[in-house]
Motif scaffolding. Structure first.
Motif, PDB file in Angstrom:
ATOM      1  N   ALA A   1       1.018  -1.286   0.348  1.00 50.69           N
ATOM      2  CA  ALA A   1       0.023  -0.480   0.208  1.00 50.69           C
ATOM      3  C   ALA A   1       0.873   1.044   0.145  1.00 50.69           C
ATOM      4  CB  ALA A   1      -1.021   0.142   1.666  1.00 50.69           C
ATOM      5  N   HIS A   2       0.150   2.482  -0.350  1.00 54.54           N
ATOM      6  CA  HIS A   2       1.196   3.888  -0.267  1.00 54.54           C
ATOM      7  C   HIS A   2       0.115   4.268   0.849  1.00 54.54           C
ATOM      8  CE1 HIS A   2       3.850   3.293  -4.216  1.00 54.54           C
ATOM      9  NE2 HIS A   2       2.760   3.425  -4.070  1.00 54.54           N
ATOM     10  N   ILE A   3       1.016   4.869   1.505  1.00 54.07           N
ATOM     11  CA  ILE A   3       0.890   5.616   3.314  1.00 54.07           C
ATOM     12  C   ILE A   3       1.113   7.699   2.061  1.00 54.07           C
ATOM     13  CG2 ILE A   3       0.870   7.088   5.156  1.00 54.07           C
ATOM     14  CD1 ILE A   3       0.140   3.711   4.684  1.00 54.07           C
ATOM     15  N   VAL A   4       0.433   7.776   1.641  1.00 55.62           N
ATOM     16  CA  VAL A   4       0.616   9.840   1.617  1.00 55.62           C
ATOM     17  C   VAL A   4       0.283  10.108   1.925  1.00 55.62           C
ATOM     18  CG1 VAL A   4      -0.080  11.113  -0.159  1.00 55.62           C
ATOM     19  CG2 VAL A   4       0.173   9.175  -1.128  1.00 55.62           C
ATOM     20  N   ARG A   5       1.618  11.330   2.630  1.00 50.35           N
ATOM     21  CA  ARG A   5       1.376  12.498   3.761  1.00 50.35           C
ATOM     22  C   ARG A   5       1.486  13.455   2.961  1.00 50.35           C
ATOM     23  NH1 ARG A   5       6.277  10.285   7.182  1.00 50.35           N
ATOM     24  NH2 ARG A   5       5.601   8.392   8.565  1.00 50.35           N
TER      25      ARG A   5
ATOM     26  N   THR B   1       3.105   2.819 -10.416  1.00 48.35           N
ATOM     27  CA  THR B   1       4.362   2.936 -10.810  1.00 48.35           C
ATOM     28  C   THR B   1       5.384   2.674  -9.900  1.00 48.35           C
ATOM     29  OG1 THR B   1       3.929   4.804 -11.906  1.00 48.35           O
ATOM     30  CG2 THR B   1       3.614   2.450 -12.669  1.00 48.35           C
ATOM     31  N   ILE B   2       4.559   3.320  -8.799  1.00 46.40           N
ATOM     32  CA  ILE B   2       5.809   3.692  -7.591  1.00 46.40           C
ATOM     33  C   ILE B   2       6.461   2.584  -6.184  1.00 46.40           C
ATOM     34  CG2 ILE B   2       6.716   5.829  -5.627  1.00 46.40           C
ATOM     35  CD1 ILE B   2       4.479   7.136  -7.505  1.00 46.40           C
ATOM     36  N   SER B   3       7.516   2.901  -5.504  1.00 44.60           N
ATOM     37  CA  SER B   3       7.744   1.644  -5.193  1.00 44.60           C
ATOM     38  C   SER B   3       7.469   2.085  -3.885  1.00 44.60           C
ATOM     39  CB  SER B   3       9.040   0.937  -5.686  1.00 44.60           C
ATOM     40  OG  SER B   3       9.633   2.084  -5.944  1.00 44.60           O
ATOM     41  N   GLU B   4       7.622   3.204  -3.162  1.00 44.46           N
ATOM     42  CA  GLU B   4       8.108   3.506  -2.341  1.00 44.46           C
ATOM     43  C   GLU B   4       7.038   3.364  -1.448  1.00 44.46           C
ATOM     44  OE1 GLU B   4      10.808   3.936   0.713  1.00 44.46           O
ATOM     45  OE2 GLU B   4      11.671   5.206  -1.580  1.00 44.46           O
ATOM     46  N   PRO B   5       6.795   2.669  -0.043  1.00 45.64           N
ATOM     47  CA  PRO B   5       5.558   3.292   0.571  1.00 45.64           C
ATOM     48  C   PRO B   5       4.855   4.418   0.928  1.00 45.64           C
ATOM     49  CG  PRO B   5       6.980   1.934   1.555  1.00 45.64           C
ATOM     50  CD  PRO B   5       8.030   2.168   0.709  1.00 45.64           C
TER      51      PRO B   5
END
Ligand code: NAP
Length: 282
Positions: free
Chosen positions: A147-151, A204-208
């Motif tokens: 998953a992605h956390i977007v702060r 396409t972005i791997s950084e969580p």
């Protein structure tokens, strides 16, 4: 065929603008308000999510001051609710972007020079709201490591009851306005933020963990003066005060600017400077 975007917490500030922008970008959009999908009810989430959906969780208990005396509710929505969404996405095979906050940081650099917070800087929330959001981050990544956390931080639209809208209203009057000058952060235009959320959702972005905030940093006082200037009012009518003049139940970090350097390296398009975004919003 473009991916379906499922928006949870779609009735809020971010969710509303996100739904409009996702549809404009050609996505099929399923907008779920709190009445249609309650994140504290795990079964209510699962029935809305299909494999290959990109889910963006904008649902949150966002009343920062009220959370101080309503800790159970804040954690139920921001921690357990976030975890429920992540489990549902993992089971369905859907992607997930979860929105988080600069309030996971303390603003205390222990005597070293302060710098915009990077994605892996030490967290240290000061408030119940911040602690509940940080618990949500951990729970989401434990349940769904991809998953992605977007702060993000200090979101404004310029409409409704947000800080910029309030300053616009005050600028239209003729009195002076006291605004705190000792809290520094990164104002973020909601229209720019939702673009970043959609980018994070495209897989396409791997950084969580990612930071999506307009570039630069400022105090509430300077931000208020910028609003006055942009609407043609005298910025000298905005006067700086310390936050102890306006005590509030929940402590806020005195510094919570977010760095987008690592997020940009990971492939997220950097957001424009906050003043440009403010001008566009106004
Ligand atoms: N606003 C900011 O300055 C800011 C700054 C940094 C981060 N964030 C983060 O950005 C995200 C979006 O915030 P926002 O500004 O759009 O807040 P918002 O306007 O308060 O929207 C939050 C939404 O969540 C819904 N919600 C609350 N409890 C729920 C539940 N149990 N199940 C499903 N939905 C529920 C609310 O619905 P009801 O109104 O029906 O309860 C509301 O529509 C949040 O994660 C927040 O922590 C916001």
């Amino acid at each position: 065929m473009s991916q379906r975007i499922v928006i949870i917490g779609a009735g809020g500030l971010v969710g509303t603008v996100l739904a409009a922008q996702a549809a404009q970008c050609g996505h099929v959009v399923l907008s779920l308000t709190s009445a249609q999908c309650d994140v504290t009810d795990a079964t209510s989430i699962e029935r809305h999510i299909d494999a290959d959906d990109a889910v963006i969780n904008c649902a949150a208990y966002t009343k920062v001051d009220e959370a101080e005396r309503d800790e159970d509710r804040a954690f139920a929505v921001n921690a357990t609710g976030a975890e429920n969404v992540a489990h549902a996405c993992a089971r369905a095979g859907a992607g997930l972007v979860h929105v988080s906050t600069d309030y996971v940081f303390s603003g205390d650099f222990g005597g070293s020079e302060r710098h915009p917070y990077e994605i892996d800087d030490e967290t240290g929330p000061l408030s119940v709201y911040g602690r509940s959001k940080l618990a949500g981050e951990f729970a989401v990544l434990a349940a769904m490591p991809d998953a992605h956390i977007v702060r993000t931080s200090w979101i404004f639209s310029g409409h409704g009851g947000d800080f910029v809208a309030t300053m616009r209203r005050l600028a239209a009057g003729d009195g002076t306005v006291d605004v705190v000058a000792d809290q520094v952060g990164t104002p973020t235009y909601v229209g720019d933020l939702v673009g970043a959320l959609l980018e994070a959702a495209d897989g396409t972005i791997s950084e969580p963990v990612l930071h999506a905030a307009n570039a630069g940093e400022t105090s509430r006082f300077e931000q208020a003066r910028a609003v006055f200037e942009l609407v043609g009012a005298d910025p000298e009518r905005v006067r700086p005060v310390d936050s102890d003049r306006h005590p509030r139940p929940a402590p806020r970090p005195q510094y919570s600017a977010l760095s987008a350097v690592r997020s940009t390296e990971a492939g997220l398009t950097p957001l424009r400077p906050w003043r440009d975004a403010l001008a566009a919003a106004i």
